[in-house]
Design a protein around this motif. Structure first.
Motif, mmCIF file in Angstrom:
data_model
loop_
_atom_site.group_PDB
_atom_site.id
_atom_site.type_symbol
_atom_site.label_atom_id
_atom_site.label_comp_id
_atom_site.label_asym_id
_atom_site.label_seq_id
_atom_site.Cartn_x
_atom_site.Cartn_y
_atom_site.Cartn_z
ATOM 1 N N PHE A 63 -82.222 -72.466 -21.996
ATOM 2 C CA PHE A 63 -83.008 -71.871 -23.104
ATOM 3 C C PHE A 63 -82.204 -71.721 -24.362
ATOM 4 C CE2 PHE A 63 -84.587 -67.773 -24.984
ATOM 5 C CZ PHE A 63 -85.887 -68.109 -24.896
ATOM 6 N N ARG A 64 -81.116 -71.776 -24.740
ATOM 7 C CA ARG A 64 -80.463 -71.649 -25.896
ATOM 8 C C ARG A 64 -80.447 -73.162 -26.345
ATOM 9 N NH1 ARG A 64 -77.931 -67.219 -23.445
ATOM 10 N NH2 ARG A 64 -77.311 -65.657 -24.965
ATOM 11 N N ARG A 65 -80.070 -74.023 -25.549
ATOM 12 C CA ARG A 65 -79.789 -75.589 -25.959
ATOM 13 C C ARG A 65 -81.126 -75.877 -26.747
ATOM 14 N NH1 ARG A 65 -79.002 -79.709 -23.557
ATOM 15 N NH2 ARG A 65 -77.382 -80.822 -24.724
ATOM 16 N N ALA A 66 -82.390 -75.669 -26.041
ATOM 17 C CA ALA A 66 -83.541 -76.126 -26.353
ATOM 18 C C ALA A 66 -83.731 -75.586 -27.627
ATOM 19 C CB ALA A 66 -84.776 -75.836 -25.456
ATOM 20 N N LEU A 67 -83.542 -74.607 -28.064
ATOM 21 C CA LEU A 67 -83.928 -73.801 -29.288
ATOM 22 C C LEU A 67 -82.676 -74.201 -30.556
ATOM 23 C CD1 LEU A 67 -85.134 -70.350 -28.041
ATOM 24 C CD2 LEU A 67 -86.440 -72.069 -29.182
ATOM 25 N N LEU A 68 -81.602 -74.725 -30.088
ATOM 26 C CA LEU A 68 -80.669 -75.293 -31.070
ATOM 27 C C LEU A 68 -80.777 -76.689 -31.224
ATOM 28 C CD1 LEU A 68 -77.822 -73.214 -29.574
ATOM 29 C CD2 LEU A 68 -78.948 -72.934 -31.696
ATOM 30 N N ALA A 69 -81.821 -77.354 -31.125
ATOM 31 C CA ALA A 69 -81.839 -78.808 -31.037
ATOM 32 C C ALA A 69 -81.461 -79.308 -32.515
ATOM 33 C CB ALA A 69 -83.208 -79.410 -30.624
ATOM 34 N N LYS A 70 -81.956 -78.326 -33.415
ATOM 35 C CA LYS A 70 -81.807 -78.513 -34.964
ATOM 36 C C LYS A 70 -80.345 -78.384 -35.433
ATOM 37 C CE LYS A 70 -86.911 -78.669 -35.586
ATOM 38 N NZ LYS A 70 -87.906 -77.670 -36.208
ATOM 39 N N GLN A 71 -79.662 -77.773 -34.700
ATOM 40 C CA GLN A 71 -78.447 -77.046 -35.094
ATOM 41 C C GLN A 71 -77.163 -77.618 -34.312
ATOM 42 O OE1 GLN A 71 -78.317 -74.814 -37.325
ATOM 43 N NE2 GLN A 71 -80.039 -73.612 -37.182
ATOM 44 N N PRO A 72 -76.880 -79.096 -34.959
ATOM 45 C CA PRO A 72 -75.956 -79.715 -34.108
ATOM 46 C C PRO A 72 -74.631 -79.223 -33.841
ATOM 47 C CG PRO A 72 -76.379 -80.678 -36.173
ATOM 48 C CD PRO A 72 -77.156 -79.999 -35.938
ATOM 49 N N ARG A 73 -73.961 -78.183 -35.020
ATOM 50 C CA ARG A 73 -72.814 -77.506 -34.752
ATOM 51 C C ARG A 73 -72.655 -76.446 -33.799
ATOM 52 N NH1 ARG A 73 -69.743 -76.790 -40.370
ATOM 53 N NH2 ARG A 73 -67.843 -76.830 -39.300
ATOM 54 N N TYR A 74 -73.708 -75.683 -33.888
ATOM 55 C CA TYR A 74 -74.103 -74.818 -32.684
ATOM 56 C C TYR A 74 -73.903 -75.502 -31.291
ATOM 57 C CZ TYR A 74 -75.604 -70.970 -35.613
ATOM 58 O OH TYR A 74 -75.680 -69.825 -36.465
ATOM 59 N N ARG A 75 -74.795 -76.448 -31.143
ATOM 60 C CA ARG A 75 -75.204 -77.156 -29.983
ATOM 61 C C ARG A 75 -73.726 -77.802 -29.238
ATOM 62 N NH1 ARG A 75 -80.557 -79.629 -27.890
ATOM 63 N NH2 ARG A 75 -79.882 -81.262 -26.481
ATOM 64 N N GLU A 76 -72.863 -78.311 -30.165
ATOM 65 C CA GLU A 76 -71.894 -79.034 -29.657
ATOM 66 C C GLU A 76 -70.877 -78.079 -29.065
ATOM 67 O OE1 GLU A 76 -69.526 -81.707 -32.389
ATOM 68 O OE2 GLU A 76 -68.481 -82.424 -30.593
ATOM 69 N N VAL A 77 -70.652 -76.937 -29.790
ATOM 70 C CA VAL A 77 -69.752 -75.840 -29.220
ATOM 71 C C VAL A 77 -70.275 -75.238 -28.002
ATOM 72 C CG1 VAL A 77 -68.450 -75.498 -31.422
ATOM 73 C CG2 VAL A 77 -70.666 -74.077 -30.872
ATOM 74 N N LEU A 78 -71.687 -75.088 -27.890
ATOM 75 C CA LEU A 78 -72.104 -74.426 -26.622
ATOM 76 C C LEU A 78 -72.123 -75.505 -25.664
ATOM 77 C CD1 LEU A 78 -73.877 -72.606 -25.016
ATOM 78 C CD2 LEU A 78 -75.754 -73.652 -25.988
ATOM 79 N N ASP A 79 -72.023 -77.088 -25.697
ATOM 80 C CA ASP A 79 -72.084 -77.983 -24.765
ATOM 81 C C ASP A 79 -70.670 -77.808 -24.233
ATOM 82 O OD1 ASP A 79 -74.747 -78.217 -24.688
ATOM 83 O OD2 ASP A 79 -74.616 -80.100 -25.865
ATOM 84 N N VAL A 80 -69.789 -77.956 -25.236
ATOM 85 C CA VAL A 80 -68.245 -78.083 -24.857
ATOM 86 C C VAL A 80 -67.912 -76.703 -23.962
ATOM 87 C CG1 VAL A 80 -65.797 -78.008 -25.798
ATOM 88 C CG2 VAL A 80 -67.519 -79.473 -26.795
#
Lengths: 155, 718
Positions: free
Chosen positions: B544-561
């Protein structure tokens, strides 16, 4: 007058025997490495050794020390060469550092008793020492490292 | 504040602070050259040359860096000298560090005062100290070049020496006097990151040796010739006043020299602190506690709830969240509340003062030298310029020492006795007279359209303004306190209609900045509620978060890590449950995954995985240490932290009833720093804020119970 052996030196002191050892060390003798944190043996910042055993100096009346040898952080080694101090430096354990004299005194007493402590030994020996900076992971690693360093010097 | 990105939000906050200059005078961005060419008076060196406010070079080739931020564990003693030394061209390990006095050159441009806080030290220093280091280097090069009758540009530097094109060498000490007389170059080129020798490399903390042998001097350790010691009787109830004082018994106690009525209580002054404390306990004081007699937890919460009925000051508005919630196919609403917290620095508050006819020296562990100087001057009846602030090591700060409430009584006691006086609070004084982290009562709502898309998000915050208390006048009526809306106004998720507003509401006691400030309040609400929304939508909280962070690469990268490192794609071990939180704060992007189990109705935290992007790192070891530190600070608060008030009296007093994490309660903490060439972000605070929501989200996964208040211990999880 009472006589107190601190870091190998006998001192004659004119203090109320009910005074906590902590304040005699700090204010009368001027050894300020030992810290005040709680005054109730809750935090361990004031830990020193009496004949090698860790005690909380904030609740230890100086009149009860008798002939026991007091060791403070300043007396642990003359040059930061104690294995615990070497390990603490190697792993950059301290942050604010305020609790670290107490941590080091508890850790060195543990290692004197238990040269190869397990994590459970460390939990048991160190749970009385609070670190608000949360250096616990590094303290644990440094105790294990100090055990190795101690083993090297005592083959 | 229309941009949804955290980075833009952080800039907005800085802009606010720049324009309001939060109380402590204007900004000094230029390098102070007042000391230029004036020899200093450092003992031990025959001549000391100051080329700028941070650097002293002795003719004996000694090099000293004046650290203008306070060392409270976060590592500025090492980090700032590393930044400066990189451009100066000297190994940081061979530079001596001293704490700077109060002075205009040392104003933190991000906060408008000489302040260590807000995880700003490295961000503020990043350009300023590199520039200052480079300017000093160029002056030294120019002075050496003149000796050799060559051009400065043909020379280079290497570890404290200038080297000529023909390989001749002159030490910095040899040319410092000549260098200090030269005009400072306006434009200096800074090294590219690829040329860094010390920044970003593993380097030892420079303060470690003094912190393993007892020699580091904290506030409590200051000793002056002829010094007396003081203990302070403060009102046991908030805002109390002494109606009558009988000090006869106290004055008769051994060692007691004087009893001084100060603006913050009755100080007993004695030959040792223990004697002062015994004397204090022998005072017979009748207190008037009428001012706060009706103050208690229930009244504070009722007041917040009533205030929340008002509409708030808008902190962020995009689209029409109210309208979108009305039109939504499905709306989820929740209320959250947070308790008061104490800082509980390991070193209780302490100050040593020496007032003389036309001067006052204060030796103090402070995060704010300018304010310390100002209150000491007022207490001494002197001008600020007559007060010299000597900053010691701080036995923890966490925001507590941004307040200067413990300074005047020491000054007043010194003035009354004519002697240097060290005034030390007991632990009980410290817990019961803190400037507490504010409580909060927040309502939050999310709306989905018919297709299950999150189309509206509204967060309505209610709580006291710390900034309005600490810096009176800094938050104009109708304006938002930027330290009330962190981790809320920079809501990063891609939702078309967003509203964040804030109702300021005073609660009847002094509130203060507490590690990560409103991030810790608002991240708990925002990230707990993101889980509520995910589960309402039938989605996995991470997806749910990842989908809503598609335009936020820095957030998304730390979440993915964090997800990858925690093994999130595989089921947790039997009986283990995971929870997530994501946040930007202090220009640092961070995600945490907590792993817990429930044992005997209580939560046990086994593991916290933290991934972060803090831009350029200065000292990677310190970055990781600060993450571990902040996580455990947040863990104590999440599990057990609360200050209760009854009848105007704070109920907690020491570590037996204000519980903090101990060795045997520490989870495994894994920190992953995502490389990034962005400018440095702050690292002392952000990790604190994600712990509670990550744990509470995991608790929900384990128990289906949504914890909407803290600490966790309030809730029976059996």
């Amino acid at each position: 007058m009472l006589t107190l052996n601190v870091n190998g030196v006998d001192r004659s002191l004119d203090v109320d025997p009910a005074t906590p050892l902590l304040w005699v060390l700090r204010d009368t003798i001027g050894l300020t490495g030992t810290k005040y944190g709680c005054g109730m043996a809750l935090c361990g910042a004031c830990t020193v050794h009496l004949d090698g055993q860790p005690v909380r100096s904030c609740i230890t009346q100086v009149g009860t020390v008798g002939t026991a040898k007091v060791t403070t952080i300043e007396g642990l080694s003359p040059d930061r060469s104690h294995p615990v101090q070497r390990a603490w430096i190697e792993l950059d354990v301290p942050q604010c550092g305020y609790c670290q004299s107490g941590q080091i005194m508890s850790a060195s007493a543990l290692l004197a008793q238990t040269p190869r402590p397990t994590d459970a030994d460390i939990d048991a020996a160190m749970a009385g020492n609070i670190c608000r900076c949360g250096t616990y992971q590094r303290i644990r690693a440094a105790i294990h490292r100090a055990a190795e360093l101690g083993g090297e010097t005592q083959p | 504040m229309s941009a949804p990105g955290g980075h833009q939000e952080a800039l907005s906050r800085r802009d606010f602070l720049k324009t309001s200059a939060v109380g402590l005078g204007g900004l000094v961005l230029a390098i102070d050259l007042a000391g230029c060419s004036k020899p200093g008076s450092r003992p031990g060196a025959t001549s000391v040359v100051t080329t700028n406010a941070w650097l002293r070079i002795g003719t004996d080739n000694s090099i000293t860096f004046l650290c203008d931020r306070s060392e409270m564990g976060q590592g500025v003693y090492t980090g700032l000298v590393t930044i400066f030394a990189e451009e100066l061209g000297v190994d940081p390990a061979r530079i001596a560090v001293e704490f700077a006095p109060a002075g205009p050159a040392y104003v933190n441009a991000l906060l408008g005062g000489q302040i260590t806080g807000g995880s700003t030290s490295v961000r503020d220093a990043w350009t300023r100290l590199r520039t200052a280091g480079a300017q000093a280097r160029e002056l030294l090069k120019t002075a050496a070049a003149r000796e050799w009758d060559t051009s400065a540009s043909a020379c280079r530097v290497e570890n404290g020496e200038v080297i000529s094109p023909f390989g001749k060498r002159l030490s910095y000490g040899a040319v410092a006097t000549a260098a200090a007389a030269l005009p400072v170059p306006a434009d200096v080129a800074l090294k590219p990151a690829t040329a860094f020798q010390w920044i970003g490399r593993e380097g030892r903390r420079l303060d470690t040796p003094a912190k393993v042998d007892g020699s580091a001097i904290y506030g409590i350790d200051v000793t002056l010739p002829g010094m007396l010691y003081a203990a302070l009787a403060q009102p046991p109830m908030l805002g109390g006043k002494a109606k009558s004082v009988d000090d006869a018994a106290a004055r008769a106690m051994p060692g007691v020299r004087d009893v001084v009525t100060t603006t913050s209580g009755i100080a007993v002054v004695a030959d040792s602190w223990w004697q002062a404390r015994q004397g204090r306990d022998a005072l017979r004081i009748e207190w008037d506690g009428s001012a706060s007699a009706g103050l208690n937890d229930g009244a504070i919460l009722r007041g917040l709830r009533q205030a929340a009925a008002k509409s708030g000051i808008v902190a962020r508005k995009e689209g029409d969240a109210e309208g979108a919630l009305k039109a939504a196919a499905r709306v989820v609403r929740a209320e959250y509340e947070l308790p008061l917290l104490a800082h509980a620095t390991m070193e209780p508050q302490v100050c040593t003062a020496h007032v003389q006819a036309s001067s006052c020296d204060v030796y103090v562990p402070t995060q704010t030298q300018g304010a310390a100087q100002a209150v000491a001057a007022a207490a001494a009846g002197l001008e600020p310029a007559q007060v010299k602030v000597h900053t010691t090591f701080l036995g923890g700060g966490f925001g507590r020492r941004l307040d200067v409430d413990f300074i005047p009584a020491a000054v007043e006691a010194s003035k009354a006795t004519g002697k240097p006086v060290k005034l030390l609070w007991t632990r009980e004084d410290d817990i019961t007279h803190d400037t507490y982290r504010p409580p909060a009562y927040d309502t939050v709502a999310g709306g989905f359209d018919r297709d299950g898309n999150l189309v509206a998000w509204k967060l309505h915050l209610t709580g006291p303004s710390i900034t309005a208390r600490v810096f009176p006048g800094a938050v104009p009526a109708g304006a938002v306190d930027p330290f009330a809306i962190e981790a809320a106004a920079n809501y990063p998720y891609d939702v078309p209609n967003v509203l964040v507003d804030w109702v300021p509401h005073e609660v009847g006691l002094d509130v203060g900045y507490w590690r990560s400030v409103s991030h810790a309040l608002n991240c708990f609400v925002a990230e707990s509620f993101m889980d509520e929304l995910a589960l309402a939508a039938g989605r996995d909280p991470a997806a749910f978060r990842r989908a809503l962070l598609a335009k936020q690469p820095r957030y998304r990268e730390v979440l993915d890590v964090a997800l990858r490192r925690s093994g999130y794609d595989k089921p947790a071990a039997a009986g283990r449950f995971r929870g997530i939180a994501v946040m930007e704060g202090y220009d640092t992007y961070m995600a945490q995954v907590a792993e817990i189990s429930i044992e005997d109705g209580k939560v046990k935290v086994h593991r916290i995985v933290c991934a972060l992007d803090c831009g350029q790192t200065i000292n990677p070891t310190i970055v990781v240490a600060q993450v571990e530190s902040a996580i455990l600070f947040g863990l104590s608060a999440a599990l057990w932290g609360e200050i209760n008030v009854q009848g105007g009296r704070v109920q907690q007093s020491n570590f037996h009833d204000y519980r903090v994490v101990r060795m045997n309660e520490v989870p495994a903490i894994e920190t992953y720093v995502v490389g990034s060439d962005n400018p440095p972000g702050g690292i002392g605070e952000p990790a604190t804020a994600l712990v509670a929501p990550a744990i509470c989200n995991a608790i929900h996964a384990a128990t289906k119970r949504r914890l909407r208040s803290l600490p966790v211990k309030r809730h029976n999880l059996a």
